[in-house]
Design a protein around this motif. Structure first.
Motif, PDB file in Angstrom:
ATOM      1  N   TRP A  42     -14.698  -1.339  21.369  1.00  0.00           N
ATOM      2  CA  TRP A  42     -15.846  -0.896  20.585  1.00  0.00           C
ATOM      3  C   TRP A  42     -15.460  -0.954  19.114  1.00  0.00           C
ATOM      4  N   LEU A  43     -16.290  -1.601  18.311  1.00  0.00           N
ATOM      5  CA  LEU A  43     -15.928  -1.844  16.920  1.00  0.00           C
ATOM      6  C   LEU A  43     -16.363  -0.683  16.041  1.00  0.00           C
ATOM      7  N   SER A  44     -15.467  -0.291  15.153  1.00  0.00           N
ATOM      8  CA  SER A  44     -15.697   0.905  14.362  1.00  0.00           C
ATOM      9  C   SER A  44     -14.963   0.791  13.037  1.00  0.00           C
ATOM     10  N   VAL A  45     -14.859   1.918  12.351  1.00  0.00           N
ATOM     11  CA  VAL A  45     -14.054   2.059  11.134  1.00  0.00           C
ATOM     12  C   VAL A  45     -13.224   3.332  11.312  1.00  0.00           C
ATOM     13  N   PRO A  46     -12.089   3.449  10.604  1.00  0.00           N
ATOM     14  CA  PRO A  46     -11.235   4.635  10.788  1.00  0.00           C
ATOM     15  C   PRO A  46     -11.895   5.943  10.362  1.00  0.00           C
ATOM     16  N   SER A  47     -12.691   5.890   9.267  1.00  0.00           N
ATOM     17  CA  SER A  47     -13.339   7.096   8.756  1.00  0.00           C
ATOM     18  C   SER A  47     -14.488   6.676   7.851  1.00  0.00           C
ATOM     19  N   VAL A  48     -15.297   7.629   7.436  1.00  0.00           N
ATOM     20  CA  VAL A  48     -16.446   7.322   6.581  1.00  0.00           C
ATOM     21  C   VAL A  48     -16.008   6.963   5.170  1.00  0.00           C
ATOM     22  N   SER A  49     -14.736   7.147   4.862  1.00  0.00           N
ATOM     23  CA  SER A  49     -14.246   6.823   3.520  1.00  0.00           C
ATOM     24  C   SER A  49     -13.264   5.647   3.506  1.00  0.00           C
ATOM     25  N   THR A  50     -12.947   5.106   4.680  1.00  0.00           N
ATOM     26  CA  THR A  50     -11.979   4.008   4.779  1.00  0.00           C
ATOM     27  C   THR A  50     -12.677   2.739   5.233  1.00  0.00           C
ATOM     28  N   ARG A  51     -12.809   1.799   4.305  1.00  0.00           N
ATOM     29  CA  ARG A  51     -13.553   0.581   4.623  1.00  0.00           C
ATOM     30  C   ARG A  51     -12.615  -0.489   5.176  1.00  0.00           C
ATOM     31  N   LYS A  52     -12.367  -0.407   6.461  1.00  0.00           N
ATOM     32  CA  LYS A  52     -11.615  -1.459   7.125  1.00  0.00           C
ATOM     33  C   LYS A  52     -11.948  -1.434   8.617  1.00  0.00           C
ATOM     34  N   GLU A  53     -11.593  -2.503   9.297  1.00  0.00           N
ATOM     35  CA  GLU A  53     -11.944  -2.648  10.698  1.00  0.00           C
ATOM     36  C   GLU A  53     -11.038  -1.799  11.587  1.00  0.00           C
ATOM     37  N   GLU A  54     -11.650  -1.261  12.630  1.00  0.00           N
ATOM     38  CA  GLU A  54     -10.879  -0.565  13.655  1.00  0.00           C
ATOM     39  C   GLU A  54     -11.526  -0.830  15.005  1.00  0.00           C
ATOM     40  N   ASP A  55     -10.713  -1.154  15.996  1.00  0.00           N
ATOM     41  CA  ASP A  55     -11.192  -1.375  17.362  1.00  0.00           C
ATOM     42  C   ASP A  55     -10.822  -0.178  18.218  1.00  0.00           C
ATOM     43  N   LEU A  82     -17.290  -6.490   8.031  1.00  0.00           N
ATOM     44  CA  LEU A  82     -16.378  -5.913   9.004  1.00  0.00           C
ATOM     45  C   LEU A  82     -16.671  -6.484  10.382  1.00  0.00           C
ATOM     46  N   GLY A  83     -15.633  -6.930  11.060  1.00  0.00           N
ATOM     47  CA  GLY A  83     -15.787  -7.505  12.390  1.00  0.00           C
ATOM     48  C   GLY A  83     -14.855  -6.850  13.380  1.00  0.00           C
ATOM     49  N   CYS A  84     -14.339  -7.668  14.295  1.00  0.00           N
ATOM     50  CA  CYS A  84     -13.400  -7.205  15.301  1.00  0.00           C
ATOM     51  C   CYS A  84     -11.983  -7.442  14.787  1.00  0.00           C
ATOM     52  N   LYS A  85     -11.246  -6.379  14.562  1.00  0.00           N
ATOM     53  CA  LYS A  85      -9.905  -6.491  13.988  1.00  0.00           C
ATOM     54  C   LYS A  85      -8.998  -7.361  14.854  1.00  0.00           C
ATOM     55  N   ALA A  86      -9.028  -7.147  16.163  1.00  0.00           N
ATOM     56  CA  ALA A  86      -8.156  -7.899  17.065  1.00  0.00           C
ATOM     57  C   ALA A  86      -8.496  -9.386  17.044  1.00  0.00           C
ATOM     58  N   PHE A  87      -9.780  -9.712  16.917  1.00  0.00           N
ATOM     59  CA  PHE A  87     -10.151 -11.131  16.895  1.00  0.00           C
ATOM     60  C   PHE A  87      -9.608 -11.822  15.652  1.00  0.00           C
ATOM     61  N   TRP A  88      -9.771 -11.206  14.494  1.00  0.00           N
ATOM     62  CA  TRP A  88      -9.315 -11.853  13.266  1.00  0.00           C
ATOM     63  C   TRP A  88      -7.804 -12.006  13.252  1.00  0.00           C
ATOM     64  N   GLU A  89      -7.098 -11.053  13.848  1.00  0.00           N
ATOM     65  CA  GLU A  89      -5.644 -11.188  13.954  1.00  0.00           C
ATOM     66  C   GLU A  89      -5.278 -12.375  14.837  1.00  0.00           C
ATOM     67  N   ALA A  90      -6.022 -12.572  15.931  1.00  0.00           N
ATOM     68  CA  ALA A  90      -5.770 -13.706  16.819  1.00  0.00           C
ATOM     69  C   ALA A  90      -6.126 -15.025  16.133  1.00  0.00           C
ATOM     70  N   LEU A  91      -7.232 -15.022  15.385  1.00  0.00           N
ATOM     71  CA  LEU A  91      -7.649 -16.239  14.679  1.00  0.00           C
ATOM     72  C   LEU A  91      -6.566 -16.719  13.719  1.00  0.00           C
ATOM     73  N   ARG A  92      -5.929 -15.805  13.020  1.00  0.00           N
ATOM     74  CA  ARG A  92      -4.947 -16.171  11.994  1.00  0.00           C
ATOM     75  C   ARG A  92      -3.680 -16.801  12.567  1.00  0.00           C
ATOM     76  N   ARG A  93      -3.427 -16.619  13.858  1.00  0.00           N
ATOM     77  CA  ARG A  93      -2.228 -17.215  14.449  1.00  0.00           C
ATOM     78  C   ARG A  93      -2.554 -18.338  15.444  1.00  0.00           C
ATOM     79  N   SER A  94      -3.840 -18.678  15.582  1.00  0.00           N
ATOM     80  CA  SER A  94      -4.246 -19.660  16.590  1.00  0.00           C
ATOM     81  C   SER A  94      -4.284 -21.072  16.039  1.00  0.00           C
ATOM     82  N   ARG A  95      -4.072 -22.031  16.927  1.00  0.00           N
ATOM     83  CA  ARG A  95      -4.137 -23.445  16.561  1.00  0.00           C
ATOM     84  C   ARG A  95      -5.474 -24.068  16.927  1.00  0.00           C
TER      85      ARG A  95
END
Length: 230
Positions: A42-55, A82-95
């Motif tokens: 489930w895609l979320s953010v860490p807090s209402v004051s922290t603008r970054k992705e959290e799964d 903001l998207g899916c944090k795990a997906f973008w991490e996978a994208l950055r290492r994929s061929r």
């Protein structure tokens, strides 16, 4: 495949035929580096004051869903969506990356363009994007910008924007592939949804039959394709 020795084949945005699928190194579909078992995020953010992705593996609080929507809809905000944090991490290492979305939006392409900014390291060799006819004109400028950046990084980019939302065999569902991992998106592809949304990951793209499906979809797209600006 040796990254230094692979061939580079720039792609005309007028689009290629089904034979283009033959140039893809499908061996990457057997390189699965995802979790041991499929999971739902489930895609979320860490807090209402922290603008970054959290799964999350559980439903996020309503306040965080609301705040994420604010950050993903504010027209004054120049930060990436903001998207899916795990997906973008996978994208950055994929061929090999495949994005399949007949409702593909320019907002998604803008996030991709941000990911491919100059100076950022990529392992990427090939990216295939299937999109629908409906937003072809508004997506065209961003597609050209992405192509220009990927050409500099010697990435083979295939963009096929002729899926019709009322025609078989193209489904409503959006999905993506990062090497050997298959991702299914309940809302916007890559997790760029404005409100509550979930992502399913951890499926084997090879066992899912991705190669055969993409080759057939590529051929079908070729049959009904039209000029980029029609």
């Amino acid at each position: 495949m040796n990254r230094r020795s692979r061939s580079f084949q720039p792609v005309d945005l007028a689009l290629e035929g089904a034979t283009g699928a033959a140039t893809v190194n499908w061996g990457h579909l057997r390189q699965f580096r995802g979790p041991d078992a499929p999971s739902l995020l489930w895609l979320s953010v860490p807090s209402v004051s922290t603008r970054k992705e959290e799964d999350r593996t559980t439903l996020p609080p309503i306040a965080l869903i609301t705040q994420r929507r604010v950050w993903n809809t504010d027209p004054q905000d120049c930060e990436p969506l903001l998207g899916c944090k795990a997906f973008w991490e996978a994208l950055r290492r994929s061929r090999l990356i495949i994005i399949f979305d007949r409702f593909l939006h320019d907002r998604l392409l803008k996030r991709l363009l941000d990911e491919f900014e100059p100076g950022r390291h990529l392992s990427l060799e090939t990216m295939i994007v299937f999109a629908g006819k409906e937003r072809k004109k508004e997506c065209a400028p961003l597609v050209k910008d992405i192509q220009a950046r990927l050409e500099k990084k010697r990435v083979n980019f295939h963009y096929l924007p002729d899926m019709m939302s009322t025609s078989a065999p193209f489904p409503h569902d959006r999905f993506a592939v990062t090497d050997g991992e298959f991702w299914h998106f309940g809302g916007s592809n890559l997790g760029l949804e404005q409100t509550l949304t979930a992502v399913s990951r951890g499926w084997s793209a090879n066992e899912m039959g991705v190669k055969a499906f993409i080759e057939e979809a590529w051929a079908a797209n070729d049959q009904q394709r039209s000029p980029l600006h029609d």
